[in-house]
Write a protein that holds these residues in place. Sequence first.
Motif, short mmCIF file in Angstrom:
data_model
loop_
_atom_site.label_atom_id
_atom_site.label_comp_id
_atom_site.label_asym_id
_atom_site.label_seq_id
_atom_site.Cartn_x
_atom_site.Cartn_y
_atom_site.Cartn_z
N ARG A 90 0.67 8.94 -0.98
CA ARG A 90 0.17 10.38 -1.12
C ARG A 90 1.32 11.47 -1.39
N PHE A 91 2.61 10.85 -1.05
CA PHE A 91 3.82 11.57 -1.05
C PHE A 91 4.21 11.51 -2.57
N GLN A 92 4.19 12.62 -3.31
CA GLN A 92 4.24 12.76 -4.54
C GLN A 92 5.91 12.35 -5.02
N ASP A 93 6.82 12.95 -4.41
CA ASP A 93 8.37 12.84 -4.66
C ASP A 93 8.67 11.51 -4.18
N LYS A 94 8.47 10.24 -4.94
CA LYS A 94 9.13 8.98 -4.58
C LYS A 94 10.39 8.70 -4.32
N TYR A 95 11.18 9.47 -5.15
CA TYR A 95 12.72 9.18 -4.72
C TYR A 95 13.05 9.85 -3.32
N LYS A 96 12.57 10.94 -2.97
CA LYS A 96 12.82 11.26 -1.61
C LYS A 96 12.17 10.43 -0.50
N LEU A 97 10.95 9.94 -0.86
CA LEU A 97 10.33 8.94 0.08
C LEU A 97 11.36 7.38 0.26
N ALA A 98 11.54 7.19 -0.96
CA ALA A 98 12.71 6.12 -0.89
C ALA A 98 13.74 6.04 0.07
N LEU A 99 14.50 7.18 -0.16
CA LEU A 99 15.54 7.75 0.68
C LEU A 99 15.27 7.88 1.99
N GLU A 100 13.87 8.31 2.36
CA GLU A 100 13.69 8.56 3.70
C GLU A 100 13.23 7.19 4.33
N LEU A 101 12.77 6.15 3.53
CA LEU A 101 12.56 4.83 3.92
C LEU A 101 13.82 4.22 4.40
N PHE A 102 14.79 4.52 3.51
CA PHE A 102 16.21 3.95 3.60
C PHE A 102 16.70 4.20 4.95
N GLU A 103 16.75 5.50 5.38
CA GLU A 103 17.12 6.01 6.58
C GLU A 103 16.49 5.20 7.78
N VAL A 104 14.95 4.97 7.49
CA VAL A 104 14.61 4.02 8.77
C VAL A 104 15.06 2.85 8.55
N ARG A 105 14.91 2.06 7.43
CA ARG A 105 15.68 0.79 7.37
C ARG A 105 16.89 0.35 8.00
N LEU A 106 17.67 1.65 7.69
CA LEU A 106 19.39 1.38 8.33
C LEU A 106 19.05 1.55 9.87
N MET A 107 18.22 2.30 10.50
CA MET A 107 18.12 2.31 11.78
C MET A 107 17.47 0.96 12.39
N LEU A 108 16.70 0.19 11.67
CA LEU A 108 16.22 -0.89 12.28
C LEU A 108 16.73 -2.11 11.80
N GLU A 109 16.75 -2.62 10.54
CA GLU A 109 17.06 -3.82 9.87
C GLU A 109 18.50 -4.42 10.24
N PRO A 110 19.64 -3.77 10.48
CA PRO A 110 20.84 -4.47 10.91
C PRO A 110 20.54 -4.92 12.25
N GLU A 111 19.90 -4.17 13.20
CA GLU A 111 19.60 -4.71 14.54
C GLU A 111 18.66 -5.95 14.43
N ILE A 112 17.94 -5.70 13.63
CA ILE A 112 16.55 -6.88 13.53
C ILE A 112 17.35 -8.11 13.08
N ALA A 113 18.23 -8.21 12.04
CA ALA A 113 19.04 -9.05 11.69
C ALA A 113 19.78 -9.89 12.81
N SER A 114 20.40 -8.98 13.51
CA SER A 114 21.16 -9.41 14.58
C SER A 114 20.32 -10.03 15.68
N LEU A 115 19.06 -9.57 16.10
CA LEU A 115 18.09 -10.48 16.76
C LEU A 115 17.89 -11.66 16.24
N ALA A 116 17.67 -11.50 15.00
CA ALA A 116 17.06 -12.86 14.30
C ALA A 116 18.29 -13.82 14.61
N ALA A 117 19.47 -13.60 14.23
CA ALA A 117 20.57 -14.62 14.72
C ALA A 117 20.43 -15.39 15.81
N GLU A 118 19.88 -14.54 16.87
CA GLU A 118 20.13 -14.87 18.07
C GLU A 118 18.81 -15.87 18.43
N TYR A 119 17.63 -15.44 17.96
CA TYR A 119 16.46 -16.15 18.41
C TYR A 119 15.87 -17.04 17.47
#
Length: 249
Positions: A90-119
């Motif tokens: 429903r969000f019309q500005d897809k570039y803005k949405l993509a950048l906001e999704l990247f902000e969330v990914r940067l918060m989550l995925e590096p730590e997720i990858a770190s946990l994956a290496a452990e478990y």
Amino acid sequence: MYQFEKVNKKLLGSQVEDELMNFILEEPLEVGQKIPNEFELAEKFGVGRSTIREAVKGLVSKGILEVRRGSGTYVISTSSLEEDPLGLSRFQDKYKLALELFEVRLMLEPEIASLAAEYATKEEGEQLKVLCDEVERLYREGKNHTKKDIEFHTCIARCSKNRVVETLIPVINTAVLTFAKLTHRTLMQETIETHREITNAILNRDSVGAKCAMVMHLTYNRQALMKELQEHQEKSKKKGNTSDVSGAI
């Protein structure tokens, strides 16, 4: 054209909601079109107006419909819940949405990858390597690798053994899909190399290496997105439409 079938009056609003969604998809009704009023829908589906209102309310909450007071109810998205579990279409500005999704990914995925290496188990590590190889093969053959790319990142999330992380997989998947559609899958070499670095780090139980490799992967992606955004804005300016920076998802 969608063929209406009378539904049992005892059906829950959620079931009528599914029928209404099918009607929108099969009629088909395009984004921006107005749906029939509740009197017409109640008659067509053979249910009460209150049931129709409940169904409409459900689709409004999922970003499919929008009620405009004094005007009617309009389609604002035709993506089903399976295709768009977060309702982000429903969000019309897809570039803005993509950048906001990247902000969330940067918060989550590096730590997720770190946990994956452990478990990650040996079997999961092997599965991740297969997916990494498959993404590379499809990329080099000029085929659409997006589905396998999503499976690759989903596998990493599940390797973390964190149940909350698993509930966040739709966020990651939506981000990967949005990025691929906006950048037209142009980052072949960078994707192949960083995927390989992430995979090797996880297989080697190198949590810091996995985290750093994921940061690098996301950094390349964001740079590519910013380049696409700049080019899109320049094209819009040439057309005399500086306000429109939306894309298609």
